[in-house]
Design an enzyme around this catalytic site. Structure first.
Site, PDB file in Angstrom:
ATOM      1  N   ASP A  62      91.942 -27.938  99.640  1.00 18.27           N
ATOM      2  CA  ASP A  62      93.363 -27.841  99.331  1.00 18.27           C
ATOM      3  C   ASP A  62      93.947 -26.710 100.164  1.00 18.27           C
ATOM      4  O   ASP A  62      93.688 -25.530  99.898  1.00 18.27           O
ATOM      5  CB  ASP A  62      93.546 -27.561  97.835  1.00 18.27           C
ATOM      6  CG  ASP A  62      95.008 -27.488  97.428  1.00 18.27           C
ATOM      7  OD1 ASP A  62      95.884 -27.577  98.328  1.00 18.27           O
ATOM      8  OD2 ASP A  62      95.276 -27.344  96.220  1.00 18.27           O
ATOM      9  N   TYR A 154     111.040 -26.446 105.877  1.00 13.75           N
ATOM     10  CA  TYR A 154     110.207 -27.347 106.686  1.00 13.75           C
ATOM     11  C   TYR A 154     110.534 -27.201 108.171  1.00 13.75           C
ATOM     12  O   TYR A 154     109.631 -27.051 109.002  1.00 13.75           O
ATOM     13  CB  TYR A 154     110.408 -28.799 106.251  1.00 13.75           C
ATOM     14  CG  TYR A 154     109.704 -29.780 107.153  1.00 13.75           C
ATOM     15  CD1 TYR A 154     108.315 -29.916 107.104  1.00 13.75           C
ATOM     16  CD2 TYR A 154     110.405 -30.561 108.073  1.00 13.75           C
ATOM     17  CE1 TYR A 154     107.661 -30.800 107.945  1.00 13.75           C
ATOM     18  CE2 TYR A 154     109.755 -31.444 108.911  1.00 13.75           C
ATOM     19  CZ  TYR A 154     108.380 -31.556 108.844  1.00 13.75           C
ATOM     20  OH  TYR A 154     107.734 -32.427 109.691  1.00 13.75           O
ATOM     21  N   LYS A 158     108.041 -25.859 111.286  1.00 16.56           N
ATOM     22  CA  LYS A 158     107.722 -26.627 112.489  1.00 16.56           C
ATOM     23  C   LYS A 158     108.178 -25.893 113.756  1.00 16.56           C
ATOM     24  O   LYS A 158     107.564 -26.039 114.825  1.00 16.56           O
ATOM     25  CB  LYS A 158     108.332 -28.029 112.409  1.00 16.56           C
ATOM     26  CG  LYS A 158     107.639 -28.913 111.370  1.00 16.56           C
ATOM     27  CD  LYS A 158     106.141 -29.024 111.649  1.00 16.56           C
ATOM     28  CE  LYS A 158     105.416 -29.884 110.644  1.00 16.56           C
ATOM     29  NZ  LYS A 158     103.970 -29.994 110.945  1.00 16.56           N
TER      30      LYS A 158
END
Length: 265
Positions: A62, A154, A158
């Site tokens: 995980d 997010y 990136k």
């Protein structure tokens, strides 16, 4: 054991782009080390990949848990395996206004999308440098080149992955090690379900979603050719090209209009 004897380690290999990449490596006779959270799904995929005559090692971890991420390297080494290609594919997003999203959820996204990439790259790159051989493929996104209202964290993660990849490539330019960033756009994967993003205008158009197999092929070919990056899909290339000559504030506004919920004003 495969005919070429090389090993590719792929995170997020049980679905989406990661799965399609693993399939390409298996078809090209790379042995696989596949890593994801779901042990049962890992074994299902491993059986599939083994049909191509390659060895497949499964490691259930995980990546929201840093200690589990750190343990991947030791587990691989304990099996006597040297990784020739590292593919950092695993990643998630969270959809919604930053002010409304749960902090813990966003910190988990940062742990998965950034910390896990840094940890795995750091540990496996040391062996690649010692051997002066290796390839690394990092899943960035066209999100790495665009501000992302409704996905602020997010897009930020990136942007890190892309910048990190470009910097590493420069640092390694005198070696035989290559670093490639893959920048897909909206792709037909489970990403949007996990991000609770299905209400977004950006994902309502099913025809606009890229086939993950096509995206993986673009990334695989760029990786094998030693390229620094590949933007997958003509539409995405055009979008990034236009954003490069458009004021950042306008790009952010346009992305806001694209990504906000369909029923939002």
């Amino acid at each position: 054991m495969s005919t070429n004897g090389k090993y590719a380690l792929i995170t997020g290999a049980t679905s989406g782009i990661g799965y399609e990449l693993a399939l390409l490596f298996a078809k090209d006779q790379y042995n696989l080390v596949i890593v994801s959270r779901d042990e049962q799904q890992l074994e299902v995929r491993a059986q599939e990949f083994r049909q191509h005559g390659v060895e497949v090692v499964t490691i259930a971890k995980d990546f929201f848990n840093r200690e589990e991420t750190l343990s991947v390297y030791d587990e691989v080494k304990s099996k006597g395996i040297t990784i020739d290609v590292l593919v950092n594919d695993a990643g998630q997003g969270v959809y919604g206004l930053f002010q409304d999203n749960e902090l813990d959820r966003e910190l988990d996204i940062i742990e998965l999308n950034i910390s896990a990439v840094v940890i795995l790259t750091k540990l496996f790159l040391k062996d690649m440098v010692a051997a002066n051989s290796g390839k690394i493929l990092n899943l960035a996104s066209i999100a790495s080149k665009l501000p992302g209202p409704w996905q602020a964290v997010y897009h930020g993660t990136k942007a890190f992955v892309f910048s990190f990849s470009e910097a590493l490539r420069e640092e390694l330019k005198e070696t035989e090690i290559t670093v490639t960033a893959l920048l897909p756009g909206v792709t037909d994967t489970d990403f949007f379900n996990k991000a609770d993003m299905n209400s977004s205008k950006a994902v309502q158009d099913e025809d606009a979603k890229a086939d993950p197999a096509g995206v993986a092929k673009d990334g695989y070919e760029a990786l094998m050719a030693g390229k620094d990056k590949v933007i997958s899909g003509l539409k995405n290339k055009v979008q990034i090209g236009m954003s490069n000559i458009t004021p950042d504030s306008m790009v952010a506004h346009n992305m806001n209009e694209m990504q906000k919920p369909v029923d939002a004003k």
